[in-house]
Design an enzyme around this catalytic site. Structure first.
Site, PDB file in Angstrom:
ATOM      1  N   GLU A  67       1.773  -0.457  -4.562  1.00 22.03           N
ATOM      2  CA  GLU A  67       2.425  -1.923  -4.325  1.00 22.03           C
ATOM      3  C   GLU A  67       1.086  -2.122  -2.892  1.00 22.03           C
ATOM      4  O   GLU A  67       0.650  -3.155  -2.049  1.00 22.03           O
ATOM      5  CB  GLU A  67       3.506  -2.155  -2.822  1.00 22.03           C
ATOM      6  CG  GLU A  67       4.549  -2.027  -4.708  1.00 22.03           C
ATOM      7  CD  GLU A  67       4.975  -1.038  -4.672  1.00 22.03           C
ATOM      8  OE1 GLU A  67       4.137   0.664  -4.855  1.00 22.03           O
ATOM      9  OE2 GLU A  67       5.915  -0.332  -5.142  1.00 22.03           O
ATOM     10  N   PHE A 129      20.082   4.431  -2.026  1.00 23.05           N
ATOM     11  CA  PHE A 129      18.621   4.783  -3.091  1.00 23.05           C
ATOM     12  C   PHE A 129      18.387   3.740  -2.256  1.00 23.05           C
ATOM     13  O   PHE A 129      18.109   2.815  -2.507  1.00 23.05           O
ATOM     14  CB  PHE A 129      19.266   4.789  -3.906  1.00 23.05           C
ATOM     15  CG  PHE A 129      18.498   4.761  -4.911  1.00 23.05           C
ATOM     16  CD1 PHE A 129      17.384   5.893  -4.720  1.00 23.05           C
ATOM     17  CD2 PHE A 129      18.300   4.179  -5.707  1.00 23.05           C
ATOM     18  CE1 PHE A 129      16.883   6.632  -5.875  1.00 23.05           C
ATOM     19  CE2 PHE A 129      17.122   4.534  -7.099  1.00 23.05           C
ATOM     20  CZ  PHE A 129      16.300   5.739  -6.674  1.00 23.05           C
ATOM     21  N   GLN A 130      16.797   4.189  -2.296  1.00 28.08           N
ATOM     22  CA  GLN A 130      15.848   3.279  -2.412  1.00 28.08           C
ATOM     23  C   GLN A 130      16.182   2.013  -0.596  1.00 28.08           C
ATOM     24  O   GLN A 130      15.186   1.214  -0.697  1.00 28.08           O
ATOM     25  CB  GLN A 130      15.615   2.451  -3.628  1.00 28.08           C
ATOM     26  CG  GLN A 130      14.820   3.342  -4.618  1.00 28.08           C
ATOM     27  CD  GLN A 130      13.602   3.304  -5.445  1.00 28.08           C
ATOM     28  OE1 GLN A 130      14.025   1.649  -6.112  1.00 28.08           O
ATOM     29  NE2 GLN A 130      12.798   3.395  -5.676  1.00 28.08           N
ATOM     30  N   LYS A 179      20.089  -7.684  -3.131  1.00 32.49           N
ATOM     31  CA  LYS A 179      20.099  -7.808  -4.228  1.00 32.49           C
ATOM     32  C   LYS A 179      21.215  -8.933  -4.834  1.00 32.49           C
ATOM     33  O   LYS A 179      21.084  -9.684  -5.797  1.00 32.49           O
ATOM     34  CB  LYS A 179      20.520  -6.378  -4.697  1.00 32.49           C
ATOM     35  CG  LYS A 179      19.603  -6.229  -6.075  1.00 32.49           C
ATOM     36  CD  LYS A 179      20.345  -5.206  -7.069  1.00 32.49           C
ATOM     37  CE  LYS A 179      19.559  -5.240  -8.033  1.00 32.49           C
ATOM     38  NZ  LYS A 179      19.485  -3.801  -9.081  1.00 32.49           N
ATOM     39  N   MET A 492     -19.799   7.728   7.285  1.00 34.68           N
ATOM     40  CA  MET A 492     -20.201   6.588   8.957  1.00 34.68           C
ATOM     41  C   MET A 492     -19.274   7.954   9.877  1.00 34.68           C
ATOM     42  O   MET A 492     -19.589   8.099  11.050  1.00 34.68           O
ATOM     43  CB  MET A 492     -18.887   5.519   8.965  1.00 34.68           C
ATOM     44  CG  MET A 492     -18.401   5.057  10.562  1.00 34.68           C
ATOM     45  SD  MET A 492     -21.093   4.135  10.895  1.00 34.68           S
ATOM     46  CE  MET A 492     -20.503   2.405  10.378  1.00 34.68           C
TER      47      MET A 492
END
Lengths: 577, 186
Positions: A67, A129-130, A179, A492
């Site tokens: 993602e 969940f999630q 959902k 750097m």
């Protein structure tokens, strides 16, 4: 801009239709002229992906590998096209993987609309969940966010999201959709909006301030204009040029302002800030008038505020009122869109030139050229330098490619040595300094402007942070040309360790994989060079190629980027070595 | 120089706005001394009153950063002289404290406090006033044993003549102009 009117007209009058929330979401995107989505499927966003399946001919979905890749790609797309980039992710980890990109887009004023799936409304707050409280997590790093729990909210909230993301000072928006709202049915009717209560995207320019600014400009002897990304965002490149040419004002660019003004222009004096050019930094503390346009006096630009341009009067043209007087106190503040402010200002300023003052920039540039640039661009011997790679690329592409970078030494070399001639040609992570930004951002740029040559410059550290997106590049055959400047170091940080931590190279040296095998394993053809004599031909071959390519250039291991204003240092005490 | 400032923030009634406001203080490592929210004189518009001790430069920046959030209509900051403000404090003291002479009673009279309820075990006293006043009564009652104590956040009204309705009208006008302009640009 014209397309927007059309879409608004077209989107306005449509009879209500019954459909699911998921389909309504897709329809809302189409009504706003979205053509590309970057995303990753998962449980809580499945209804939306199911609806998308019916619209694949109108909406291109780019399936990334992580993602974070999706959101950086959306950023690259948004900044090239100057319209919102769209992301889809699932709930929980899918959504939290967006956090870095949101923070990056927030700091760099990039319009995004991220749709995150969420557990059903009845499960909210139950540690399902999630489930993650994405609205709370993303609050300080979004311009706006909202959770949709019923399908009927979708059209109105989406219209609001598009308006907020892309108006005023643009920024990222997160819309979290439960959902159940994706499954439920609604009477769909879409109307684009350009009004949200409590929100004034474009403050009205106060003419009295414009008058005062014009007076300061007409009276000054030693002006310096600081060009920021706001000029590009408001599409004011032409007005900006007219403005500085009329009054003969020297221009210095911020990192994100690059490419808004041609680097070969006689008024262009270079980049500001920590690794910018010598002349504009030194002269910041010599000028009598500083004119910041569409920029925010970031600490990488100003160094120590207590010693920053104390001798100068300051004009600040900025759309976000909270940026005015935040870091540098202004004498005249024009709280307005850059284009509008410049249009009002141009007729009020007198034709002028500041030849003597400009000459001082040239003199300082000579010093930088002799001490730094000539050695970077034409090193006499030894390993290749990053500067010469960028300079050769700049010459071969005549400064007309789109340059995307990651973060670190290669980014500064690119900013310093690419001679930008075209607008909207510089995509880099500025405020957040996100390693891993480059490759996925390049994908987004390739989808936004497939007709222009696109080069992603990346270091060996950042390359490995989002290397999985080579898979996406191969799958969609995106014409992204990657130049990996490999010095086997987090260069750097190593430079800082050398200069400020007594050469103690703590956790900066990398034992790297075989980058050619990795790239080819993903299906992206690759080549490695380590000799100066091969550089030009290798770059030219890459330029002539149609699809993606990865060129690994072995560069000097312990090269440094100079000049440099140490963190918190005084701009006029910039070090040349 | 650090000073006490009272912020008055007018908002829409939207979930999450309190969080959006407080993170702005958190980022700057500023402690909120007190916070109160209630519906204002206009239905559907909420008034937040936040007290914070900081420098004027900081409060100015923070106020602007709050005002730019979507859902915030207007944000102001004021010094003590520019507002009329009040707080309320409740003190729960054992009833037996009143049994010894009239000390407590005279305290209540002196402080212009009032008794809300009398139970066999305890008495609840209410005092409105500035923090220094409610704190002073707290100190006086301490020797009699305070069972519980609570002080509300500050609520404040501004002395300025211009009322929020006039700002809201201006906001609406600005939006209209901005909207028209977006249309002409398109």
């Amino acid at each position: 801009m014209e397309t927007k009117t059309k879409s608004k007209g077209a989107a306005k009058k449509k009879a209500a239709e019954k459909m699911t929330g998921a389909e309504a979401l897709i329809k809302s995107l189409l009504a706003e002229d979205v053509d590309t989505i970057f995303g990753y499927i998962g449980g809580a966003i499945m209804p939306v992906y199911d609806a998308l399946f019916n619209y694949e001919d109108q909406l291109k979905h780019v399936m990334v590998r992580h993602e974070q890749g999706a959101i950086h790609a959306a950023q690259g797309y948004a900044r090239t096209k100057r319209k919102p980039g769209i992301c889809f992710t699932t709930s929980g980890p899918g959504a939290t993987n967006l956090v870095t990109g949101l923070a990056d887009a927030m700091l760099d004023s990039t319009p995004l609309i991220c749709i995150t799936g969420q557990v059903g409304a009845s499960l909210l707050g139950s540690d399902a969940f999630q489930e993650t409280d994405v609205v709370s997590v993303s609050m300080p790093i979004t311009k706006w966010n909202h959770q949709i729990t019923t399908a009927e909210e979708i059209p109105e909230v989406m219209a609001k999201a598009f308006f907020i993301a892309n108006s005023g000072r643009p920024g990222p928006v997160v819309i979290d959709i439960t959902k159940n709202a994706q499954f439920e049915e609604l009477e769909y009717e879409y109307e684009a909006t350009n009004r949200v209560s409590s929100y004034v995207p474009k403050p009205k320019t106060r003419l009295s301030e414009v008058e005062k600014a014009a007076e300061l400009i007409n009276d000054c002897q030693k002006p310096l204009v600081l060009l920021g990304q706001g000029v590009s965002i408001s599409g004011a490149e032409t007005e900006f040029k007219e403005f500085v040419e009329k009054a003969g004002l020297p221009v210095a660019s911020t990192l994100l302002g690059l490419s808004a003004f041609p680097t070969n222009h006689s008024l262009y004096t270079g980049m500001l800030g920590m690794h910018g050019n010598y002349a504009p930094n030194i002269n910041t503390n010599k000028c009598d008038l500083l004119i910041g346009i569409g920029m925010r006096f970031d600490d990488r630009v100003t160094g120590n505020l207590n010693t920053y341009a104390k001798q100068a009067k300051v004009i600040h043209i900025e759309i976000d009122p909270s940026e005015i007087d935040k870091n540098v106190k202004t004498d005249v503040a024009i709280n307005a869109d850059a284009k509008q402010a410049l249009e009002l200002l141009i007729p009020k300023i007198k034709k002028n030139s500041h030849e003597e003052w400009l000459e001082t920039f040239s003199e300082l540039h000579e010093i930088e050229f002799e001490k730094v640039i000539s050695k970077d661009v034409h090193p006499p011997a030894g390993k290749m330098h990053m500067g010469e790679v960028v300079n050769t690329l700049s010459e071969l592409t005549k400064g007309e490619a789109i340059i995307v970078t990651d973060v670190g030494q290669h980014q500064m070399a690119s900013a310093r040595y690419y001679g930008f001639q075209k607008q909207n040609s510089w995509i880099s992570s500025g405020g957040l300094g996100t390693m891993g930004f480059g490759i996925p951002a390049g994908m987004g740029v390739a989808l936004a402007k497939p007709d222009r040559p696109i080069f992603v410059l990346v270091g060996d550290g950042g390359f490995q942070m989002t290397v999985q997106e080579l898979g996406t590049i191969a799958q969609y055959n995106l014409p992204v040309k990657i130049i990996l400047l490999n010095n086997n170091f987090l260069g750097m940080v190593r430079q800082w360790q050398q200069l400020f931590f007594s050469n103690r190279y703590s956790s900066t040296e990398l034992k790297n994989p075989d980058f050619l095998m990795i790239s080819e394993g993903f299906g992206v053809p690759a080549k490695q060079i380590s000799e100066r004599d091969d550089l030009k031909a290798a770059l030219q071959d890459m330029l002539d190629l149609d699809g993606p390519f990865m060129l690994e250039v072995k560069v000097e291991k312990e090269g440094n980027i100079f000049p440099m204003v140490p963190a918190g240092g005084t701009v006029s005490e910039m070090r040349l070595d | 120089m650090k000073k006490e400032y009272t912020l008055t923030i007018f908002t829409e009634n939207k979930i999450g706005l309190l969080h959006r406001i407080t993170v702005i203080f958190t980022r700057r490592h500023l402690n909120i001394d007190s916070l109160n929210t209630s519906e204002s004189e206009i239905r559907g518009i909420y008034r937040f009153t936040i007290v914070v001790s900081t420098t004027e430069t900081m409060v100015q920046t923070v106020t602007k950063q709050i005002e730019k959030q979507i859902g915030i209509l207007k944000a102001f900051y004021h010094t003590e002289e520019e507002i009329v403000y009040q707080e309320i404090a409740l003190y729960k003291v054992p009833t037996k404290a009143f049994a010894h002479g009239d000390d407590v009673e005279s305290l209540i009279r002196k402080f212009n406090a009032r008794v809300l309820t009398i139970e066999p075990e305890y008495i609840v006293v209410e005092k409105t006033g500035h923090k220094t006043e409610t704190q002073q009564l707290f100190r006086e009652l301490e020797s009699y044993g305070i069972l519980q104590f609570a002080r509300s956040g500050r609520i404040a009204l501004t002395k300025q003549i211009r009322e929020i309705t006039s700002y809201l009208k201006e906001l609406e006008q600005q939006q209209k102009e901005s909207e028209e302009e977006v249309l002409t640009y398109n």
